[in-house]
Scaffold this active site. Structure first.
Site, mmCIF file in Angstrom:
data_model
loop_
_atom_site.group_PDB
_atom_site.id
_atom_site.type_symbol
_atom_site.label_atom_id
_atom_site.label_comp_id
_atom_site.label_asym_id
_atom_site.label_seq_id
_atom_site.Cartn_x
_atom_site.Cartn_y
_atom_site.Cartn_z
ATOM 1 N N LYS A 45 -9.582 1.835 -1.860
ATOM 2 C CA LYS A 45 -9.791 1.196 -0.542
ATOM 3 C C LYS A 45 -11.132 1.592 0.066
ATOM 4 O O LYS A 45 -11.393 2.791 0.257
ATOM 5 C CB LYS A 45 -8.632 1.600 0.379
ATOM 6 C CG LYS A 45 -8.599 0.910 1.727
ATOM 7 C CD LYS A 45 -7.332 1.342 2.487
ATOM 8 C CE LYS A 45 -7.137 0.586 3.788
ATOM 9 N NZ LYS A 45 -5.878 1.000 4.476
ATOM 10 N N GLU A 54 0.865 -1.185 0.000
ATOM 11 C CA GLU A 54 0.000 0.000 0.000
ATOM 12 C C GLU A 54 0.909 1.244 0.000
ATOM 13 O O GLU A 54 1.955 1.253 0.656
ATOM 14 C CB GLU A 54 -0.827 -0.054 1.305
ATOM 15 C CG GLU A 54 -1.728 1.115 1.575
ATOM 16 C CD GLU A 54 -2.453 0.955 2.942
ATOM 17 O OE1 GLU A 54 -2.016 0.128 3.781
ATOM 18 O OE2 GLU A 54 -3.448 1.661 3.149
ATOM 19 N N CYS A 97 -4.881 -3.478 2.569
ATOM 20 C CA CYS A 97 -4.613 -3.549 4.009
ATOM 21 C C CYS A 97 -5.855 -3.811 4.858
ATOM 22 O O CYS A 97 -6.377 -4.909 4.850
ATOM 23 C CB CYS A 97 -3.867 -2.291 4.453
ATOM 24 S SG CYS A 97 -2.861 -2.629 5.926
HETATM 25 C C1 ACM Z 1 -3.872 -0.211 7.151
HETATM 26 O O1 ACM Z 1 -4.986 -0.331 6.649
HETATM 27 N N1 ACM Z 1 -2.894 0.401 6.530
HETATM 28 C C2 ACM Z 1 -3.602 -0.768 8.492
#
Ligand code: ACM
Length: 274
Positions: free
Chosen positions: A109, A38, A142
């Site tokens: 995301k 990420e 993530c």
């Molecule tokens: C995250 O979502 N970077 C912990």
């Protein structure tokens, strides 16, 4: 199919240096599909929305996506990599998906973690799946792992492998991903970063241990917690096409969505909103 991850420590704000580091690691690998962390090009700990905006790029015209397209072409590899996406007045924590032939798509995301909620807009679309040969893959980022719905939706859409770009700070994900893979009978590649970031008063330590997990919950390979490395495994994607556990149970055919109505009941969400 040879799949794997690129694990390294990005240097905050040094986009060119981070792309160069990632490119060297990718050049050293022989893979069909590689996942990068990420926000691999910028680092993670922003201190203001303005700073995040200044380090964001348009997709696919921005320099990071253009570099990824060039690297994918030169290395005949599909890449999934995280970056801050500038989309007019919106800023997304996104993963760009490229093939050796060019840009394929973007995943934004949908479950933002901690202070990401101060800088980023939540993703505005369902995750898509993409073809790789006769198989399909999708992306998540993530903290999305914490919501089993993310991987379930990708798996129901036909993904054989889930590419998981991460900057993990909690200790749970690497083991939890075994269950995510088992319950969906899919492969997953988690590409995490290493190192720590101190920005003013803020400090975060990242956990490394990037990994590839099989539909049987086996750890096919795992990186160290603080090493910069590429790891690749040769997997049989066909394993993820078969959702049968035994002669009586098929994990997807046995689902009972008629009893899962609470998942779509918006009142359950509203009750927890401040
Ligand atoms: C995250 O979502 N970077 C912990």
């Amino acid at each position: 199919m040879k799949v794997g991850f690129v694990q390294f420590e990005p240097s905050f704000g040094s986009v060119d240096k981070n792309i160069e580091k990632a490119e060297k690691l990718i050049d050293s690998a022989d893979a069909n599909l590689l996942v990068l962390p990420e926000l691999f090009n910028t680092g993670y700990v922003f201190t203001s929305k303005e700073e995040a905006m200044a380090l964001s790029e348009e997709i696919p015209v921005g320099k990071t996506t253009q570099a990824l397209m060039r690297i994918a072409k030169n290395n005949h590899v599909f890449l999934v990599a995280g970056l801050a996406e500038n989309n007019g007045d919106k800023l997304f924590n996104s993963a760009v998906i490229v093939s050796p032939k060019g840009y394929l798509g973007t995943y934004r995301k949908i479950h933002l973690f901690f202070e990401e909620k101060l800088w980023f807009d939540p993703g505005d679309a369902e995750a898509a799946v993409y073809d790789i040969g006769q198989y399909k893959f999708g992306a998540m980022i993530c903290f999305d792992w914490f919501f089993p719905e993310t991987m379930r939706v990708l798996s129901l859409k036909g993904a054989h492998i889930v590419c998981h770009s991460a900057n993990l700070v909690l200790p749970f994900c690497q083991d939890a991903m075994k269950t995510r893979c088992l319950e969906n009978r899919v492969f997953a590649v988690t590409a995490n970063r290493t190192g720590a970031e101190t920005r003013g008063e803020k400090f975060l330590q990242f956990t490394g241990k990037s990994q590839v997990i099989s539909p049987n919950a086996e750890i096919l390979c795992r990186a160290g917690s603080d090493t910069e490395e590429v790891k690749i495994v040769d997997i049989d994607m066909e394993m993820a096409a078969n959702k049968r556990l035994n002669e009586y149970n098929d994990l997807f055919a046995d689902r009972r969505p008629e009893f899962y109505g609470q998942l779509l009941n918006k009142k359950n969400k509203e009750a927890f909103q401040k």
